[in-house]
Design a protein around this motif. Structure first.
Motif, mmCIF file in Angstrom:
data_model
loop_
_atom_site.group_PDB
_atom_site.id
_atom_site.type_symbol
_atom_site.label_atom_id
_atom_site.label_comp_id
_atom_site.label_asym_id
_atom_site.label_seq_id
_atom_site.Cartn_x
_atom_site.Cartn_y
_atom_site.Cartn_z
ATOM 1 N N ARG A 72 2.021 -6.599 -30.260
ATOM 2 C CA ARG A 72 1.857 -5.153 -30.041
ATOM 3 C C ARG A 72 0.478 -4.683 -30.485
ATOM 4 O O ARG A 72 -0.110 -3.801 -29.853
ATOM 5 N N ILE B 147 11.776 -5.112 -27.316
ATOM 6 C CA ILE B 147 12.989 -5.736 -27.809
ATOM 7 C C ILE B 147 13.796 -6.358 -26.673
ATOM 8 O O ILE B 147 14.487 -7.361 -26.875
ATOM 9 N N LEU C 206 14.066 -5.230 -35.032
ATOM 10 C CA LEU C 206 14.624 -6.580 -34.920
ATOM 11 C C LEU C 206 15.967 -6.661 -35.648
ATOM 12 O O LEU C 206 16.908 -7.280 -35.153
ATOM 13 N N ILE D 236 7.865 -16.889 -31.470
ATOM 14 C CA ILE D 236 9.044 -16.046 -31.267
ATOM 15 C C ILE D 236 10.229 -16.906 -30.852
ATOM 16 O O ILE D 236 11.331 -16.804 -31.402
ATOM 17 N N THR E 7 8.888 -11.285 -36.871
ATOM 18 C CA THR E 7 8.277 -9.963 -37.038
ATOM 19 C C THR E 7 6.766 -10.045 -36.874
ATOM 20 O O THR E 7 6.158 -9.253 -36.157
ATOM 21 N N VAL F 72 5.710 -10.475 -33.212
ATOM 22 C CA VAL F 72 5.868 -9.254 -32.418
ATOM 23 C C VAL F 72 4.818 -8.223 -32.822
ATOM 24 O O VAL F 72 4.211 -7.569 -31.968
ATOM 25 N N TYR G 179 4.295 -16.091 -27.776
ATOM 26 C CA TYR G 179 5.743 -16.141 -27.620
ATOM 27 C C TYR G 179 6.327 -17.446 -28.148
ATOM 28 O O TYR G 179 7.531 -17.580 -28.297
ATOM 29 N N GLY H 73 5.744 -6.255 -26.381
ATOM 30 C CA GLY H 73 6.512 -6.932 -27.414
ATOM 31 C C GLY H 73 7.845 -6.240 -27.542
ATOM 32 O O GLY H 73 8.388 -6.086 -28.625
ATOM 33 N N VAL I 26 8.729 -2.677 -36.670
ATOM 34 C CA VAL I 26 9.177 -3.828 -35.889
ATOM 35 C C VAL I 26 10.350 -4.510 -36.567
ATOM 36 O O VAL I 26 11.341 -4.871 -35.925
ATOM 37 N N ILE J 44 12.774 -9.852 -26.308
ATOM 38 C CA ILE J 44 13.283 -10.647 -27.425
ATOM 39 C C ILE J 44 14.769 -10.926 -27.239
ATOM 40 O O ILE J 44 15.240 -12.048 -27.478
#
Lengths: 218, 218
Positions: free
Chosen positions: A131, A139, A102, B183, A124, A127, B180, A137, A98, A142
């Motif tokens: 997952r 990308i 990222l 995040i 990190t 995410v 989230y 999760g 991950v 994100i």
DNA sequence: CCTCCAAGGATAGTTCAGCTATCCATCAGC
DNA sequence: GCTGATGGATAGCTGAACTATCCTTGGAGG
């Protein structure tokens, strides 16, 4: 706020002692009051621990650093401190994977951040957790978030740069960084509510049940 | 995670007891493991209290509500629970003023949310705090944030709507809403770092000092 | 000059959350 | 029948954030 609490903050180093006028009396000024208000804000609205608040305010007060260092370091101290799992930990593999993804995203976006940046570790972990639970999760999600946040961050930074006096800028950095977080999160939830109401207008046509108490059934 | 901790979660009602096969043995299935993972995620990554997690999961499990109610109520339970200051409290005036402004903004944006929505109280408190500290808590800022969040929220909602099985959708709602958040916040800070690095390329040219320990001087 | 008492400082106690450890009774399996 | 892992209950532990008490000091009123 009680006197005992103020003493506690003094002890814990969140609040600078007043200049002792005599051995049995110290002088506190307007800045002490402001600091106290800021401390309370960090603890209550910002949800920080006394530890974190102390560290952040220590940097803010430390004249050994220049303006941008102090702003940057304050940022670094603000968030939660996440450490990656041990090398031996079986989850480490997923973590590294991950993390690499990222990093790649950040490179693609041309964001200039350090590999050691604490928010990157926090990102990190979040995410990885998503997952691990079997959720999306990816990308792409994100990236969307990142693209939405960048202009906002730029705007905020511009506001901070307008503070001429360093001390005020630091305090403002701490205040904005911390206090805008609940704002952001609250708006996200309000937006959810709006989207939900919009998609199925009948749902929640009456005021929702009061949270806080255990619900009737269950 | 220790057996004692699992027992604790059972006691606190976060985890449904297994179906007792005999008096001295119960059966736990895959869903119990998933629930445990979710609980850990809510507590660690989501930063929730056991109380909050219990309430949220209780709604998620409660068959007395329909799909959209359960999604909505779960949302309502998720955030912090802020109550406005008492009528008598002198800060109440500022609170009411801010609240009114925010309501007006939401009307302008045509967001369909309730006055009693917990995030609205959280939002109000954060803005009140900012202004009390003498910082910029203007509605224009809030509007910008709101406009940035709405498409993201819509996207998230679309993802959730794709879960056919209600139980999974609820759990996904809880997971997404909660996980989230870090995040989003982490990306905001990374964006700050990028903006800062971009504006004065020399600053923080070396890896920043390690947070976590008290700094050298100060 | 003497006493008094508010402020400063240190130390110990309190409360709550989130675990953690111990104890005891039970009953499938040997 | 004996054993020992499991479930359930209860009490204990740890850390964070206060809070309360006690003691000391020294300027001010008398």
């Amino acid at each position: 706020m009680s006197v005992a609490t103020v003493k506690y903050y003094l002890r814990e180093g969140l609040l600078a002692p007043g200049t002792p006028v005599t051995a049995r009396q110290s002088e506190y000024g307007e800045e002490h009051l402001r600091r106290l208000r800021l401390i309370r804000a960090l603890l209550t609205v910002g949800g920080m621990t006394v530890q974190q608040a102390r560290d952040v305010l220590a940097v803010a007060d430390d004249p050994a650093f220049g303006r941008h260092e102090r702003l940057g370091i304050a940022q670094y101290m603000l968030g939660p401190r996440i450490t990656p799992p041990e090398e031996s930990d079986p989850r480490r593999e997923l973590w590294d994977e991950v993390f690499a993804e990222l990093r790649e995203l950040l490179t693609e976006l041309d964001w200039r951040v350090y590999d050691e940046a604490p928010p990157l570790a926090a990102l990190t972990r979040a995410v990885v957790t998503l997952r691990s639970l079997g959720y999306e999760g990816g990308i792409d999600h994100i990236r969307r978030y990142a693209l939405a946040m960048h202009p906002i961050a730029a705007e905020e930074y511009a506001v901070l740069d307008r503070y001429p006096v360093l001390e005020e800028a630091i305090e403002a950095t701490v205040a904005y960084t911390t206090l805008y977080e609940p704002i952001l999160l609250a708006l996200r939830r309000l937006a959810h509510e709006d989207v939900s109401a919009r998609l199925h207008g009948t749902a929640r046509s009456q005021p929702p049940p009061t949270p806080g108490e255990p619900l009737s059934s269950s």
